[in-house]
Design a protein around this motif. Structure first.
Motif, PDB file in Angstrom:
ATOM      1  N   ASP A  86       0.836  -1.210   0.000  1.00  0.00           N
ATOM      2  CA  ASP A  86       0.000   0.000   0.000  1.00  0.00           C
ATOM      3  C   ASP A  86       0.870   1.260   0.000  1.00  0.00           C
ATOM      4  N   ILE A  87       1.933   1.242   0.817  1.00  0.00           N
ATOM      5  CA  ILE A  87       2.820   2.410   0.867  1.00  0.00           C
ATOM      6  C   ILE A  87       3.519   2.598  -0.477  1.00  0.00           C
ATOM      7  N   ARG A  88       3.960   1.500  -1.064  1.00  0.00           N
ATOM      8  CA  ARG A  88       4.661   1.592  -2.360  1.00  0.00           C
ATOM      9  C   ARG A  88       3.750   2.191  -3.430  1.00  0.00           C
ATOM     10  N   GLU A  89       2.466   1.797  -3.417  1.00  0.00           N
ATOM     11  CA  GLU A  89       1.527   2.379  -4.398  1.00  0.00           C
ATOM     12  C   GLU A  89       1.270   3.853  -4.091  1.00  0.00           C
ATOM     13  N   SER A  90       1.246   4.187  -2.807  1.00  0.00           N
ATOM     14  CA  SER A  90       1.005   5.586  -2.434  1.00  0.00           C
ATOM     15  C   SER A  90       2.144   6.497  -2.866  1.00  0.00           C
ATOM     16  N   VAL A  91       3.376   6.043  -2.669  1.00  0.00           N
ATOM     17  CA  VAL A  91       4.493   6.919  -3.060  1.00  0.00           C
ATOM     18  C   VAL A  91       4.609   7.006  -4.580  1.00  0.00           C
ATOM     19  N   GLU A  92       4.184   5.945  -5.274  1.00  0.00           N
ATOM     20  CA  GLU A  92       4.153   6.023  -6.743  1.00  0.00           C
ATOM     21  C   GLU A  92       3.122   7.070  -7.184  1.00  0.00           C
ATOM     22  N   ALA A  93       1.949   7.041  -6.556  1.00  0.00           N
ATOM     23  CA  ALA A  93       0.912   8.033  -6.883  1.00  0.00           C
ATOM     24  C   ALA A  93       1.384   9.439  -6.510  1.00  0.00           C
ATOM     25  N   LEU A  94       2.087   9.542  -5.397  1.00  0.00           N
ATOM     26  CA  LEU A  94       2.645  10.830  -4.972  1.00  0.00           C
ATOM     27  C   LEU A  94       3.625  11.358  -6.025  1.00  0.00           C
ATOM     28  N   ARG A  95       4.480  10.465  -6.503  1.00  0.00           N
ATOM     29  CA  ARG A  95       5.452  10.865  -7.519  1.00  0.00           C
ATOM     30  C   ARG A  95       4.743  11.344  -8.790  1.00  0.00           C
ATOM     31  N   ARG A 132      -6.186  14.749   1.057  1.00  0.00           N
ATOM     32  CA  ARG A 132      -5.133  13.814   0.616  1.00  0.00           C
ATOM     33  C   ARG A 132      -4.586  13.050   1.819  1.00  0.00           C
ATOM     34  N   ARG A 133      -4.397  13.757   2.918  1.00  0.00           N
ATOM     35  CA  ARG A 133      -3.844  13.121   4.108  1.00  0.00           C
ATOM     36  C   ARG A 133      -4.819  12.088   4.688  1.00  0.00           C
ATOM     37  N   GLU A 134      -6.126  12.374   4.616  1.00  0.00           N
ATOM     38  CA  GLU A 134      -7.108  11.395   5.090  1.00  0.00           C
ATOM     39  C   GLU A 134      -6.997  10.094   4.300  1.00  0.00           C
ATOM     40  N   ARG A 135      -6.722  10.227   3.008  1.00  0.00           N
ATOM     41  CA  ARG A 135      -6.571   9.010   2.191  1.00  0.00           C
ATOM     42  C   ARG A 135      -5.348   8.216   2.621  1.00  0.00           C
ATOM     43  N   ALA A 136      -4.245   8.924   2.885  1.00  0.00           N
ATOM     44  CA  ALA A 136      -3.026   8.232   3.336  1.00  0.00           C
ATOM     45  C   ALA A 136      -3.262   7.576   4.697  1.00  0.00           C
ATOM     46  N   ALA A 137      -4.041   8.261   5.554  1.00  0.00           N
ATOM     47  CA  ALA A 137      -4.281   7.729   6.906  1.00  0.00           C
ATOM     48  C   ALA A 137      -5.035   6.409   6.852  1.00  0.00           C
ATOM     49  N   GLU A 138      -5.890   6.249   5.837  1.00  0.00           N
ATOM     50  CA  GLU A 138      -6.657   4.996   5.709  1.00  0.00           C
ATOM     51  C   GLU A 138      -5.739   3.782   5.598  1.00  0.00           C
ATOM     52  N   ILE A 139      -4.642   3.970   4.877  1.00  0.00           N
ATOM     53  CA  ILE A 139      -3.685   2.864   4.684  1.00  0.00           C
ATOM     54  C   ILE A 139      -3.145   2.406   6.035  1.00  0.00           C
ATOM     55  N   PHE A 140      -2.774   3.390   6.865  1.00  0.00           N
ATOM     56  CA  PHE A 140      -2.194   3.045   8.163  1.00  0.00           C
ATOM     57  C   PHE A 140      -3.262   2.497   9.109  1.00  0.00           C
ATOM     58  N   ALA A 141      -4.499   3.027   8.997  1.00  0.00           N
ATOM     59  CA  ALA A 141      -5.583   2.526   9.859  1.00  0.00           C
ATOM     60  C   ALA A 141      -5.860   1.052   9.547  1.00  0.00           C
TER      61      ALA A 141
END
Lengths: 208, 208
Positions: A86-95, A132-141
């Protein structure tokens, strides 16, 4: 990354709105928020200024609405079942967001203008940063629910450690962000939040 | 943080140069690089434009020279004998640089303008980014010599993880960076680069 099919809202969006959206992004990339005029956007979109004012009450409202739609849509909410993936996909989307040919010139300008304009700063945080941050928080939740995250992990810090280095490297240092770099950032975040790695050291360090 | 006594170069600097330096920083903070004029700087410093052109060949050269002196002087090179303490002093110095009342409005503007102006981007990297990064690298080099750093640690990534989150939080998210936050960032970096914490997990993850 899988591409989602267009949402209802996107399907209903008219050709005119699409033309305006593109004109706003192109004009922002070219001249920045400070020098963007409603005239220039209307001309580029092939519409009258009244078409802009029917949609938004002001230039700031227009800019933030367009940037919010663009930015929140590009925030990933992967749910692969693995925190690392999930983190790897998030940083790809961030990039992809930060390196977008137009947006890569828009965000640094928005950050600079927000430093001078408190109204813009508040809208920027509320319409772009927070969703955007709420979306990232979902991954960690979800990872916490699966028991993948150590007790006492600082999720706020983890999210800054995820986004900060990619922005620092791409926008501030103007260095390329490649797949190996995104792998390393992802591995670092996972190592920091995963139980049984080094949390005892960290707790010791904090107690000093 | 101990304040160093002025270096030889600083002692020799004339009052005029100090007045110009302050005028450049104040004007940059107020109007940004794009709208800064040599006339405005000269007037604010109480000198003629010729005083500026005797020192620097162009506006870009002047801006970068002033920002380089200011920024490189503020980069910490602590040598406490402990990696954690050196990192903690470095992020404190980073915060002072990023939160400086004038510079906090200057750096985001410099980043934005660098995205539009390749000459400025190159000077920005060469005169500010590289020398500051060399100072940060010394901390990690000394820690490596003391055996505090795990084999195979990616020092480039560690430096981005140190600076990126602080910039992201302070400049992009416009959130306060307090002592507890700097403690947490420092602890995270130490945990990542210290032997025996989680490097085996990371190596596994990279081998996938």
């Amino acid at each position: 990354m899988t591409r989602r099919s267009p949402s209802g809202a996107a399907v209903l969006r008219s050709d005119t709105t699409d033309a305006i959206t593109r004109a706003v992004l192109e004009t922002l990339a070219e001249v920045g928020i400070g020098r963007l005029s409603m005239e220039a956007v209307a001309k580029r979109a092939g519409v009258g200024k009244s078409a802009l004012y029917r949609r938004w009450p002001s230039k700031t409202a227009m800019v933030i609405a367009v940037l919010s739609d663009f930015s929140v849509e590009l925030a990933a909410t992967p749910d692969t079942g693995s925190l690392r993936d999930d983190i790897r996909e998030s940083v790809e989307a961030l990039r992809l967001w930060l390196d977008h040919p137009l947006f890569s010139r828009i965000l640094p300008d928005l950050v600079a203008e927000s430093g001078r304009n408190p109204e813009l700063a508040e809208l920027h945080t509320r319409m772009i940063g927070v969703p955007r941050r709420e979306r990232a928080a979902e991954i960690f939740a979800r990872a916490r629910d699966r028991g993948e995250i150590a007790e006492g992990t600082d999720i706020e810090l983890a999210m800054d450690l995820l986004a900060g280095p990619v922005y620092w490297r791409s926008a501030v240092r103007a260095q390329p962000v490649d797949a190996a770099y995104l792998d390393s950032v992802s591995d670092a975040i996972v190592a920091l939040v995963t139980p049984g790695s080094h949390r005892d050291d960290e707790i010791d360090a904090r107690a000093r």
